[in-house]
Design an enzyme around this catalytic site. Sequence first.
Site, PDB file in Angstrom:
ATOM      1  N   LYS A   8    -129.967-117.085  -8.298  1.00  0.00           N
ATOM      2  CA  LYS A   8    -129.692-119.246  -8.149  1.00  0.00           C
ATOM      3  C   LYS A   8    -129.176-119.073  -6.499  1.00  0.00           C
ATOM      4  O   LYS A   8    -128.730-118.274  -6.073  1.00  0.00           O
ATOM      5  CB  LYS A   8    -129.504-119.457  -8.995  1.00  0.00           C
ATOM      6  N   ASP A 132    -121.171-118.219 -14.817  1.00  0.00           N
ATOM      7  CA  ASP A 132    -122.432-118.623 -14.734  1.00  0.00           C
ATOM      8  C   ASP A 132    -123.366-118.271 -15.595  1.00  0.00           C
ATOM      9  O   ASP A 132    -124.496-118.688 -14.972  1.00  0.00           O
ATOM     10  CB  ASP A 132    -122.325-118.898 -13.108  1.00  0.00           C
TER      11      ASP A 132
END
Length: 269
Positions: A8, A132
């Site tokens: 990401k 995350d």
Amino acid sequence: MLVFPNAKINIGLNIVKKRTDGYHNITSCFYPVGWSDALEIIPADVFSFHSDGSFIPGKESDNLCVKAYQMIAADYSLPPVSIHLLKIIPIGAGLGGGSSDAAFSIKAINQLFRLEISLEKQQDYARRLGSDCAFFIQNKPVFAFEKGDQFEPVDLSLKGKWIVMVNPGIHISTIEAYSGIKPEEPEYDLKLILKEPLAAWKNIVKNNFEVTLFIKYPLLENIKQDLYDFGAVYAAMSGSGSTLYGIFEKEIDLSGHFERFNVWHGALM
């Protein structure tokens, strides 16, 4: 079962407040990109974990894929598995590669053994492994806040844009990155700015880590400027570094450039 845990990027990263638990509250947009590892999990007679590709520091028992299996096995009756990870996403690069491996392990185990674990519970498992990790369960653009483990939907699609990601091989630990940070409320509302055209982001959507890390590692700022010079509409550092990315309106040929570095490019999802 073979899956491909993807990386990401952070679009904007504001360090808002130091928490009493030692973490920081942040605001950021997490956006999935195609740079991926390869992860295979299959039933076996005895548990095993193997990795190839980039060297992964630490003990096998500390690997997040192993922890993901052990965590779910504690709640469900699972047979042993063999886990094989081909590590391609750079480590310590601000791309969430380890977190993605953990989340995809959870999803693969759930699918492989037909456990029918809800998305919410999969995210709860993932949050126990890293701030995350939970993002990669649904793996779609979100506005992230608190420790980076709470999400709101964000109306953002960069589909059709082209991304170039450059990792110069500088390993920046979380402790090092945060050592120069002074938490403060951002001057702008990231959710609102992301609704503006991509060209409007350049001088507004910022990664707070760039301020101190660019001073310590001038190469990072040089790479960011190079991406703009090559025509990027928006460029930034992802996470706490050291990967820089540039978003382009169309595919670009950078042959002969960044040859000393680890580079990935492709269409955005």
